[in-house]
Write an enzyme that holds these catalytic residues in place. Structure first.
Site, short mmCIF file in Angstrom:
data_model
loop_
_atom_site.label_atom_id
_atom_site.label_comp_id
_atom_site.label_asym_id
_atom_site.label_seq_id
_atom_site.Cartn_x
_atom_site.Cartn_y
_atom_site.Cartn_z
N PHE A 111 1.30 -0.96 -0.09
CA PHE A 111 -0.11 0.25 -0.28
C PHE A 111 1.37 1.14 -0.05
O PHE A 111 1.67 1.57 1.02
CB PHE A 111 -0.59 -0.18 1.59
CG PHE A 111 -1.85 1.46 1.18
CD1 PHE A 111 -2.93 1.44 0.68
CD2 PHE A 111 -1.48 2.33 1.85
CE1 PHE A 111 -3.63 2.49 0.00
CE2 PHE A 111 -2.09 3.40 1.67
CZ PHE A 111 -3.17 3.38 0.95
N LYS A 139 2.16 10.68 7.21
CA LYS A 139 1.23 10.54 8.17
C LYS A 139 1.85 11.53 9.72
O LYS A 139 1.12 12.92 9.68
CB LYS A 139 1.25 9.70 8.65
CG LYS A 139 0.39 8.80 7.33
CD LYS A 139 -0.47 7.07 7.81
CE LYS A 139 -1.49 6.85 6.76
NZ LYS A 139 -1.10 5.93 5.41
N ASP A 185 9.18 3.00 2.57
CA ASP A 185 8.02 3.45 2.66
C ASP A 185 7.49 3.50 4.21
O ASP A 185 7.29 2.75 4.04
CB ASP A 185 6.53 3.05 1.32
CG ASP A 185 5.60 3.26 2.03
OD1 ASP A 185 6.04 4.55 2.65
OD2 ASP A 185 4.48 3.78 1.50
C1 LIG Z 1 -1.22 6.19 4.44
C2 LIG Z 1 -0.39 6.20 3.54
C3 LIG Z 1 0.33 5.95 2.72
C4 LIG Z 1 -0.32 7.39 1.25
O1 LIG Z 1 -0.77 8.61 2.96
P1 LIG Z 1 -2.09 9.46 2.13
O2 LIG Z 1 -1.55 10.64 2.84
O3 LIG Z 1 -2.98 9.04 2.23
O4 LIG Z 1 -1.82 9.65 0.74
C5 LIG Z 1 1.33 5.87 1.55
N1 LIG Z 1 1.94 4.79 2.13
C6 LIG Z 1 1.80 3.61 3.47
C7 LIG Z 1 2.79 2.74 4.30
C8 LIG Z 1 0.90 4.65 4.09
O5 LIG Z 1 0.24 3.60 5.01
#
Ligand SMILES: *Cc1c(COP(=O)(O)O)cnc(C)c1O
Length: 402
Positions: free
Chosen positions: A145, A259, A230
């Protein structure tokens, strides 16, 4: 209070009526929050064990973050990057130092940080590695994700996230998460990057096998490929260290952050990398109107200061041990398996008992907010300010619904 006096049903119906149905929220309408607790429009209190998918690592309205935001609101909120503002360097220096990298590129959302990472890796591939124009490949993991843009969903393996949103962006190769041989086989002379979550959150808080990331690092070094971590959900203290990949003893070439970087107040994301990588971008080649704005930088700099103390990482490690101990006690009693690190757990509920959705609905009824992922898995990720008693309370509620 009788049902007619309750504000929740009307508020739910209004929300349902006026928005696209791209979410299926729990039937709770939150009006206020502090620390690990939220209060709904009818005055009921809930322990927040989702923490905005880790956007609220420091809890709701952490006093230092709120103070930083208030002070900045009274001075300057937006300039665009056409000018420099006085909060910019402080945030970028602090974050670069926290990451141990030369440079930072601030954006707003996590998806934008991922997109930025992809663009930088491709340009690095063409200009530094010497990949033929238009041929750059990036290797990613199944069940990843990384966000919701058209390019990012192009390499999702989740049909809900991907189907009907094509045509898809080419240039991505998908391998199983945790399988080093598959990764080695997927890397070609045109591979510019390997993009991975150190722990796959949305997939169910999947921790890779020991030694996987060390192997990924070695492979990337041997093949001149960038390792992009990520850490948008796994980073900034969530797992008991600043970055989840630290548990593997590995340093990536690029960190993607988001986040919690915005302290639960404003969207703040960033890419951190060394000059040899981020230095490929020249004026006009990438940007964002709101990226690195004064309010974002003031809050982000305070987030960095909170993390620099190490206090939150230590709390997450210590309280996470308690959470995992409590959850392990439920294995065989309605729970099949528990995974995770620090204050982050994926809990597989016995599918014969209930779905993940049913589990989180029952937990909400008992005053604990959490979120299901796929099937019968629920994820627990309380703010790092949560107390031992609150953890025990949440585990007790889970035991009760099982
Ligand atoms: C939430 C998330 C994203 C995307 O972040 P948004 O602020 O919702 O665009 C990307 N990678 C990971 C691992 C995430 O948990």
């Amino acid at each position: 209070m009788t049902d007619v006096d309750m504000r929740t049903p009307g508020a739910l119906a209004d929300a349902e009526r006026w928005t696209a149905h791209n979410y299926h929220p729990l039937p709770v309408v939150i009006a206020e929050a502090e620390g690990a607790w939220v209060t709904d429009v009818d005055g009921r209190r809930y322990l927040d064990f989702l923490a905005g998918y880790s956007a609220l690592n420091f809890g709701h309205r952490h006093p230092a973050l709120i103070a930083a935001a208030h002070a900045q609101l009274d001075k300057l909120t937006l300039t665009s990057r056409a000018f420099v503002h006085d909060q910019f360097a402080d945030f970028c220096r602090g974050l670069a130092e926290l990451c141990g990298k030369d440079l930072v590129l601030p954006m707003n959302t996590g998806a934008e940080a991922v997109e930025t990472g992809i663009k930088v890796a491709r340009k690095w591939g063409y200009r530094v590695k010497g990949v033929p124009d238009g041929r750059a490949e990036i290797v990613v993991a199944a069940n990843n994700f990384h966000g919701r843009t058209t390019t990012i969903v192009s390499f999702s393996t989740d049909p809900d996230a991907r189907d009907d949103f094509g045509p898809y962006t080419p240039g991505f190769t998908i391998v199983d998460f945790g399988d080093l041989d598959a990764l080695a086989a997927a890397v070609t002379d045109n591979t510019v990057a390997v993009l991975l979550e150190p722990i796959q959150g949305e997939a169910g808080v999947l921790v890779p096998p020991a030694g996987y990331f060390a192997g990924v690092r070695r492979l990337c070094d041997e093949r001149n490929v960038l390792l992009i971590a990520d850490e948008i959900q796994s980073g900034l203290g969530r797992t008991g260290k600043t970055f989840a990949i630290e548990h593997e003893g590995v340093v990536p070439d690029m960190y993607l952050l988001g986040k919690a970087l915005g302290g639960g107040i404003v969207p703040v994301s960033a890419v951190a990398a060394d000059r040899s990588v981020l230095g490929v971008l020249k004026p006009g080649e990438h940007g964002s109107t709101f990226g690195g704005n004064p309010l974002a930088c003031a809050v982000g700099a305070e987030v960095v200061r909170l993390l620099a103390t190490g206090e939150f990482q230590e709390r997450s490690a210590r309280l996470g041990a308690r959470l995992h101990e409590g959850l392990s006690g439920l294995i065989g009693r309605g729970v099949h398996a528990v995974r995770g690190r620090g204050l982050w757990a994926g809990v597989d509920i016995d599918p014969a008992l209930m779905t993940g959705r049913e589990a989180v609905e029952r937990l909400a009824h008992r005053g604990v907010l959490a979120k299901d992922t796929h099937g019968s898995t629920i994820r627990l990720a309380p703010p790092l300010v949560v107390t031992e008693e609150e953890i025990d309370h949440a585990v007790e509620q889970l035991r009760a619904i099982l």
